[in-house]
Motif scaffolding. Structure first.
Motif, PDB file in Angstrom:
ATOM      1  N   ARG A 238      49.236  33.826 103.675  1.00  9.58           N
ATOM      2  CA  ARG A 238      48.669  33.888 102.330  1.00  9.58           C
ATOM      3  C   ARG A 238      47.420  32.997 102.214  1.00  9.58           C
ATOM      4  NH1 ARG A 238      51.110  38.106 101.922  1.00  9.58           N
ATOM      5  NH2 ARG A 238      53.133  38.322 100.868  1.00  9.58           N
ATOM      6  N   ILE A 239      47.511  31.813 102.774  1.00  7.76           N
ATOM      7  CA  ILE A 239      46.382  30.866 102.680  1.00  7.76           C
ATOM      8  C   ILE A 239      45.175  31.403 103.454  1.00  7.76           C
ATOM      9  CG2 ILE A 239      45.601  28.528 103.242  1.00  7.76           C
ATOM     10  CD1 ILE A 239      47.610  28.728 100.899  1.00  7.76           C
ATOM     11  N   ILE A 240      45.423  31.955 104.637  1.00  8.49           N
ATOM     12  CA  ILE A 240      44.321  32.505 105.443  1.00  8.49           C
ATOM     13  C   ILE A 240      43.665  33.681 104.724  1.00  8.49           C
ATOM     14  CG2 ILE A 240      43.804  33.760 107.583  1.00  8.49           C
ATOM     15  CD1 ILE A 240      45.956  31.999 108.932  1.00  8.49           C
ATOM     16  N   ALA A 241      44.477  34.511 104.044  1.00  7.17           N
ATOM     17  CA  ALA A 241      43.925  35.659 103.309  1.00  7.17           C
ATOM     18  C   ALA A 241      42.960  35.215 102.218  1.00  7.17           C
ATOM     19  CB  ALA A 241      45.060  36.481 102.696  1.00  7.17           C
ATOM     20  N   MET A 242      43.122  33.991 101.711  1.00  7.56           N
ATOM     21  CA  MET A 242      42.226  33.461 100.674  1.00  7.56           C
ATOM     22  C   MET A 242      40.998  32.776 101.261  1.00  7.56           C
ATOM     23  SD  MET A 242      43.532  34.372  97.820  1.00  7.56           S
ATOM     24  CE  MET A 242      43.841  35.865  98.764  1.00  7.56           C
ATOM     25  N   GLY A 243      40.851  32.840 102.579  1.00  8.00           N
ATOM     26  CA  GLY A 243      39.669  32.261 103.226  1.00  8.00           C
ATOM     27  C   GLY A 243      39.785  30.782 103.509  1.00  8.00           C
ATOM     28  N   LEU A 244      41.016  30.218 103.433  1.00 11.08           N
ATOM     29  CA  LEU A 244      41.225  28.800 103.690  1.00 11.08           C
ATOM     30  C   LEU A 244      42.000  28.622 104.988  1.00 11.08           C
ATOM     31  CD1 LEU A 244      42.311  27.554 100.134  1.00 11.08           C
ATOM     32  CD2 LEU A 244      40.008  27.596 101.111  1.00 11.08           C
ATOM     33  N   ASN A 245      41.970  27.392 105.509  1.00 14.50           N
ATOM     34  CA  ASN A 245      42.751  27.049 106.682  1.00 14.50           C
ATOM     35  C   ASN A 245      44.040  26.351 106.246  1.00 14.50           C
ATOM     36  OD1 ASN A 245      40.881  27.976 108.664  1.00 14.50           O
ATOM     37  ND2 ASN A 245      39.675  26.109 108.363  1.00 14.50           N
ATOM     38  N   PRO A 246      45.183  26.768 106.775  1.00 18.10           N
ATOM     39  CA  PRO A 246      46.426  26.058 106.447  1.00 18.10           C
ATOM     40  C   PRO A 246      46.348  24.604 106.910  1.00 18.10           C
ATOM     41  CG  PRO A 246      46.868  28.163 107.539  1.00 18.10           C
ATOM     42  CD  PRO A 246      45.406  27.907 107.680  1.00 18.10           C
ATOM     43  N   ILE A 247      46.934  23.693 106.116  1.00 14.92           N
ATOM     44  CA  ILE A 247      46.886  22.262 106.452  1.00 14.92           C
ATOM     45  C   ILE A 247      48.291  21.743 106.745  1.00 14.92           C
ATOM     46  CG2 ILE A 247      46.251  19.968 105.606  1.00 14.92           C
ATOM     47  CD1 ILE A 247      44.039  21.356 103.976  1.00 14.92           C
ATOM     48  N   ASN A 248      49.152  21.755 105.746  1.00 12.57           N
ATOM     49  CA  ASN A 248      50.561  21.430 105.917  1.00 12.57           C
ATOM     50  C   ASN A 248      51.323  22.046 104.758  1.00 12.57           C
ATOM     51  OD1 ASN A 248      50.628  19.468 103.679  1.00 12.57           O
ATOM     52  ND2 ASN A 248      49.421  18.157 105.063  1.00 12.57           N
ATOM     53  N   ASN A 249      52.647  21.976 104.809  1.00 13.36           N
ATOM     54  CA  ASN A 249      53.437  22.677 103.810  1.00 13.36           C
ATOM     55  C   ASN A 249      53.171  22.212 102.383  1.00 13.36           C
ATOM     56  OD1 ASN A 249      54.594  20.212 104.404  1.00 13.36           O
ATOM     57  ND2 ASN A 249      56.702  20.958 104.504  1.00 13.36           N
ATOM     58  N   ILE A 250      52.959  20.915 102.164  1.00 16.17           N
ATOM     59  CA  ILE A 250      52.758  20.397 100.803  1.00 16.17           C
ATOM     60  C   ILE A 250      51.414  20.845 100.243  1.00 16.17           C
ATOM     61  CG2 ILE A 250      52.669  18.334  99.370  1.00 16.17           C
ATOM     62  CD1 ILE A 250      55.410  18.896 100.601  1.00 16.17           C
ATOM     63  N   VAL A 251      50.346  20.645 101.022  1.00 16.61           N
ATOM     64  CA  VAL A 251      49.010  21.047 100.559  1.00 16.61           C
ATOM     65  C   VAL A 251      48.932  22.561 100.399  1.00 16.61           C
ATOM     66  CG1 VAL A 251      46.550  21.069 101.125  1.00 16.61           C
ATOM     67  CG2 VAL A 251      47.911  19.028 101.583  1.00 16.61           C
ATOM     68  N   ASP A 252      49.533  23.291 101.335  1.00 14.23           N
ATOM     69  CA  ASP A 252      49.480  24.756 101.266  1.00 14.23           C
ATOM     70  C   ASP A 252      50.227  25.291 100.054  1.00 14.23           C
ATOM     71  OD1 ASP A 252      48.028  24.656 103.578  1.00 14.23           O
ATOM     72  OD2 ASP A 252      49.659  25.296 104.901  1.00 14.23           O
ATOM     73  N   ILE A 253      51.311  24.631  99.662  1.00 13.34           N
ATOM     74  CA  ILE A 253      52.038  25.043  98.447  1.00 13.34           C
ATOM     75  C   ILE A 253      51.141  24.922  97.229  1.00 13.34           C
ATOM     76  CG2 ILE A 253      53.866  24.325  96.842  1.00 13.34           C
ATOM     77  CD1 ILE A 253      55.583  23.694  99.343  1.00 13.34           C
ATOM     78  N   SER A 254      50.413  23.806  97.108  1.00  8.82           N
ATOM     79  CA  SER A 254      49.540  23.609  95.939  1.00  8.82           C
ATOM     80  C   SER A 254      48.448  24.672  95.894  1.00  8.82           C
ATOM     81  CB  SER A 254      48.926  22.204  95.952  1.00  8.82           C
ATOM     82  OG  SER A 254      48.004  22.061  97.011  1.00  8.82           O
ATOM     83  N   ASN A 255      47.879  25.022  97.056  1.00  6.99           N
ATOM     84  CA  ASN A 255      46.852  26.062  97.088  1.00  6.99           C
ATOM     85  C   ASN A 255      47.450  27.437  96.786  1.00  6.99           C
ATOM     86  OD1 ASN A 255      44.544  24.514  97.646  1.00  6.99           O
ATOM     87  ND2 ASN A 255      45.044  24.425  99.820  1.00  6.99           N
ATOM     88  N   PHE A 256      48.635  27.695  97.324  1.00  2.00           N
ATOM     89  CA  PHE A 256      49.303  28.972  97.098  1.00  2.00           C
ATOM     90  C   PHE A 256      49.522  29.207  95.603  1.00  2.00           C
ATOM     91  CE2 PHE A 256      53.277  31.252  96.309  1.00  2.00           C
ATOM     92  CZ  PHE A 256      53.055  32.446  96.973  1.00  2.00           C
ATOM     93  N   VAL A 257      50.069  28.203  94.918  1.00  2.00           N
ATOM     94  CA  VAL A 257      50.366  28.364  93.490  1.00  2.00           C
ATOM     95  C   VAL A 257      49.085  28.457  92.674  1.00  2.00           C
ATOM     96  CG1 VAL A 257      51.532  27.344  91.490  1.00  2.00           C
ATOM     97  CG2 VAL A 257      52.587  27.219  93.752  1.00  2.00           C
ATOM     98  N   MET A 258      48.024  27.782  93.105  1.00  2.00           N
ATOM     99  CA  MET A 258      46.749  27.889  92.400  1.00  2.00           C
ATOM    100  C   MET A 258      46.245  29.330  92.432  1.00  2.00           C
ATOM    101  SD  MET A 258      43.120  25.909  93.049  1.00  2.00           S
ATOM    102  CE  MET A 258      42.919  26.563  94.708  1.00  2.00           C
ATOM    103  N   PHE A 259      46.305  29.971  93.600  1.00  2.00           N
ATOM    104  CA  PHE A 259      45.858  31.362  93.704  1.00  2.00           C
ATOM    105  C   PHE A 259      46.865  32.333  93.096  1.00  2.00           C
ATOM    106  CE2 PHE A 259      43.368  29.524  97.297  1.00  2.00           C
ATOM    107  CZ  PHE A 259      42.119  29.856  96.822  1.00  2.00           C
ATOM    108  N   GLU A 260      48.081  31.869  92.885  1.00  2.00           N
ATOM    109  CA  GLU A 260      49.097  32.712  92.268  1.00  2.00           C
ATOM    110  C   GLU A 260      48.954  32.712  90.751  1.00  2.00           C
ATOM    111  OE1 GLU A 260      53.724  33.266  93.203  1.00  2.00           O
ATOM    112  OE2 GLU A 260      53.262  31.300  92.347  1.00  2.00           O
ATOM    113  N   TYR A 261      48.785  31.510  90.157  1.00  2.00           N
ATOM    114  CA  TYR A 261      48.813  31.366  88.701  1.00  2.00           C
ATOM    115  C   TYR A 261      47.469  30.981  88.070  1.00  2.00           C
ATOM    116  CZ  TYR A 261      53.833  31.717  87.638  1.00  2.00           C
ATOM    117  OH  TYR A 261      55.104  32.162  87.409  1.00  2.00           O
ATOM    118  N   ASN A 262      46.416  30.778  88.859  1.00  2.00           N
ATOM    119  CA  ASN A 262      45.150  30.242  88.345  1.00  2.00           C
ATOM    120  C   ASN A 262      45.356  28.882  87.685  1.00  2.00           C
ATOM    121  OD1 ASN A 262      42.324  30.216  87.689  1.00  2.00           O
ATOM    122  ND2 ASN A 262      42.860  30.687  85.580  1.00  2.00           N
TER     123      ASN A 262
END
Length: 794
Positions: A238-262
């Motif tokens: 999911r993170i790669i599809a948004m043009g970002l590089n995965p970092i770790n589970n905690i940071v990736d969760i915050s980015n995931f929810v940002m792209f999920e809910y704005n």
């Protein structure tokens, strides 16, 4: 905004193909800029098993492999990578594959040995930058399976052009709502799976909002004992599809929810929060912050998120370097907040910081959705980071959201659309968009949801109904319009009249930016209080111009640098001056610039350079064109002009403009060295009250004119213009007085000048006789002698 189709399908049922979905998104206002079909370049790329391994007989660094790809016979492949061995599962591009960059795989010979394919690295497949070795897969990878199927590269990513008024669509759920409304389907919101079974602890930190104008809501939660690790494959995808590089589970969760809910989220390392406090406040004088991008900024007066000692982040834009998640982080604090969009936008522009969080916060997020987002992040942390304890939610919400009520007149909507849309269909559309609708007969009371801050008037609802009803369903009809001629705005009319007059007298128009460099204030001796740009695009656009002189000089310089020798230009534009109430006073100014000389022609092989009198001619022609008559030309004290070759234009006691040769020091600073530059600038806003374009016609006078020329010796400091004006007023018979020569030199005393003028006399009622002519001459000579101490040159 990038939208993953596979991700989107989690929130709404989509049965349409890519082309149908693209058309639907475009028709409802979410224009599709591009479509990326993942894995489209991975035909004939499969999983292989190395069943034989040996060295190439002619090259020590090449290996000779037999690779089983699920066919009758294994493929013989020559490979140059150093990181494989017998029994490895690898990715093989078979003959016929066309890899990114139009790289075609063919049967070939490498150092005399036939190779029937290629073992691939991530870089060769266009899936990363690592080309140090080939891809090695787990032992259970199925032989012969297409690699794109194995890694799930079957997604389609839409790039959407989201308009600034629709920040809710900067998310997958936002787009899911749009599609669901268009097709009449249900939105499937994310489920909270583990959070419902958690016993919350009282573990918390103190949250407070000191700046309530810029921070409207702040919620947070403490979670202890998390395990920072690599994200699972589904999250990384999911993170790669948004043009970002995965970092770790905690940071990736915050980015995931940002792209999920704005909704941007910031997660802090709890041990970096001093004093057990998190405060949304104004930055104090002298406070600095080093951002995650290692940029040090002065946050004085800006909205920051601070702990008990120092700022931890620039609110809504970027966190501080020290507060971020690290590999050894164990305890975290999750922040979800709502910030006033315009303040986030100003801060981002001021510091030149661009971030995904700032991009969303400056457009506006959903204030009411803050707790939902915080719970969603917490639930994912429970799933992926195995925390030991979860604290209760702290939600500081001093001023609650007030919903908007809009009265929608059904008949007005139909007239606007030009279509008799059924009332039931209108209600259905609005309801599908999650708007609350109350039917009051001829009108509807509509309450938009909190994430639709762009809906606040009936016209906004017209747009919603029409785009969902379908533009293609509304027939083309010419509207019935009032054909009464419009009237130009007063400012535009005034500018157009000046432009027409200047073009008519042979000048060419130039158009410049309204911004000039800040150093111009000192160079042009500007005493007015300037208006500075807080965050200029470039330093040459740091100040709103209070004069047109710099712009015209810059045009002259650029033309001279391009070997243009005959420059005759003008500009009519606004200038800006700060007023006592901190607003801008805008006046219309006109500027003329001339420099160089006329072009060489057969009849004018040695043209003379333009001078003060050429410019004076243009100025007087312009004033005549716009109907200005009662003006005087007097010597100027303006420091921007040559002290002996410039003049002010006055009407009564009011200076309306200045013209002449630009001061040599200014010309030197502007690098105008080859020719003298002549500029005229007038305040058209002041001239407006004196314009009189009424044309009076008179009969052609049938009686002859009488011309007398006078050569008069005057002191050097006598202003000839004043003398000419006095002569004009001395007799009704004087029709005009013209200056045609000024002489200094032999037979003229030092400190004196000889001025030659031509006086035209005429009586409109009869022919002048000798006695009348002599009386006029005597008056002229009397004025010259008594008032200006002049003598007739012998």
């Amino acid at each position: 905004m990038l939208i993953s189709l596979e991700w989107l399908k989690q929130y709404v049922d989509i049965n349409e193909n890519i082309e149908e979905l693209e058309k639907a998104l475009t028709m409802i206002g979410q224009e599709v800029e591009a479509i990326d079909v993942q894995g489209k370049d991975l035909d004939n790329v499969v999983i292989g098993h190395i069943v034989e391994y040996g060295r190439h007989p002619e090259a020590d660094k090449l290996s000779l492999l037999k690779v089983n790809v699920g066919e009758e016979e294994p493929l013989q492949i020559v490979c140059g990578a150093p990181n494989h061995k017998l029994g490895d599962k690898v990715v093989v591009a078979k003959i016929g594959a066309v890899l990114p960059g139009d790289f075609k795989i063919k049967k070939s010979k490498i150092r005399g040995i036939e190779s029937c394919g290629m073992c691939c690295s991530k870089a060769e497949l266009g899936l990363g930058k690592d080309h140090s070795g080939i891809i090695i897969l787990p032992e259970d990878a199925p032989i012969g399976m297409e690699y794109r199927e194995y890694v799930g590269l079957n997604d389609v990513v839409f790039e959407l052009e989201i308009t600034p008024n629709r920040p809710d669509c900067l998310s997958h759920i936002g787009i899911a709502r749009e599609i669901a409304a268009y097709y009449g389907r249900e939105v499937k919101y994310p489920k909270i799976e583990k959070l419902n079974d958690v016993t919350f602890t009282d573990d918390s930190i103190e949250i407070s909002i000191e700046d309530r104008e810029r921070c409207k809501r702040f919620a947070g939660r403490v979670i202890r004992g998390v395990k920072v690790a690599e994200s699972p494959e589904w999250l990384k995808k999911r993170i790669i599809a948004m043009g970002l590089n995965p970092i770790n589970n905690i940071v990736d969760i915050s980015n995931f929810v940002m792209f999920e809910y704005n909704q941007p989220i910031h997660i802090y390392d709890l041990k970096e929060i001093a004093g057990g406090k998190v405060i949304a406040r104004r930055g104090k004088e002298g406070e600095k912050l080093v951002t995650l991008m290692e940029q040090e900024i002065d946050v004085n007066g800006e909205l920051v998120i601070a702990d008990g000692e120092k700022p931890s982040g620039l609110a809504g834009i970027m966190g501080g370097l020290g507060s971020g998640i690290k590999e050894d982080t164990q305890d975290i604090f999750i922040e979800v907040a709502y910030f006033t969009p315009e303040d986030i936008r100003k801060a981002g522009r001021k510091f030149g910081i661009v971030s995904d969080a700032g991009y969303r916060n400056e457009r506006g997020t959903d204030m009411e959705n803050v707790p939902t987002v915080l719970d969603r992040v917490t639930d994912l942390v429970l799933q992926l980071a195995n925390p030991q304890s979860v604290g209760k939610m702290i939600d500081v919400y001093p001023e609650k959201y007030q919903s908007t009520e809009i009265e929608l007149n059904i008949e007005k909507l139909r007239r606007f659309a030009g279509k008799e849309i059924p009332k039931e269909r209108i209600i259905e559309i609005l309801t599908n968009l999650n708007l609350k609708v109350e039917d009051n007969g001829e009108t509807l009371k509509v309450v938009p949801p909190s994430y639709r801050g762009d809906l606040y008037r009936p016209a906004d609802l017209y747009e919603e109904v029409i785009r969902m009803y379908g533009f293609e369903n509304i027939e083309d009809k010419m509207p019935i319009e009032d054909i009464t001629a419009g009237v130009k705005n007063e400012v535009i009319r005034l500018m157009d009249e000046s432009k027409d007059a200047l073009a008519k007298i042979g000048l060419q128009e130039v158009i410049n930016y309204s911004f000039i460099p800040r150093e111009v204030k000192d160079m042009l001796h500007i005493e007015k209080e300037e208006i500075m740009i807080l965050n200029p695009i470039v330093e040459t656009m740091a100040m709103m111009r209070p004069t047109l002189i710099y712009s015209i000089l810059n045009n002259i310089k650029e033309n001279l640098n391009r070997n243009q020798d005959s420059i005759k230009i003008f500009e009519v534009a606004k200038v800006f001056e700060k007023t006592d109430d901190l607003l801008a006073k805008e006046d219309i100014h006109m500027a003329i610039g001339i420099c160089g000389r006329d072009e060489k022609t057969l009849w004018n092989p040695k043209p003379e350079a333009y001078d003060f009198y050429v410019l004076k001619g243009y100025v007087e022609e312009y004033l005549q064109e716009i109907g200005i008559k009662g003006y005087k030309i007097v010597r100027t004290t303006n420091k921007n002009f040559h002290p002996g070759r410039a003049a002010d234009i006055m009407i009564g006691k009011l200076v309306v403009g200045t013209f002449g040769e630009i001061h040599p020091e200014i010309s030197e600073k502007m690098d105008i060295l080859k020719e003298r530059a002549y500029i005229a600038e007038m305040n058209v806003s002041l001239l407006k009250q004196y314009m009189n374009k009424k044309i009076k016609y008179e009969r052609v006078v049938k009686y002859p004119e009488v011309t007398r020329d006078f050569a008069i010796v005057l002191d050097e400091n006598v202003l000839v213009g004043d003398m000419i004006e006095a002569i004009k007023k001395s007799s009704d018979f004087i029709e005009s007085v013209g200056l045609f020569d000024i002489y200094r030199g032999e037979h003229i005393e030092i400190g004196k000048k000889s001025v030659a003028i031509s006086v035209v006399m005429r009586d409109k009622k009869g022919t002048l006789n000798e006695e009348e002519i002599n009386k006029v001459q005597d008056k002229i000579l009397g004025i010259v002698k008594t008032k200006y101490l002049g003598e007739i040159r012998q």
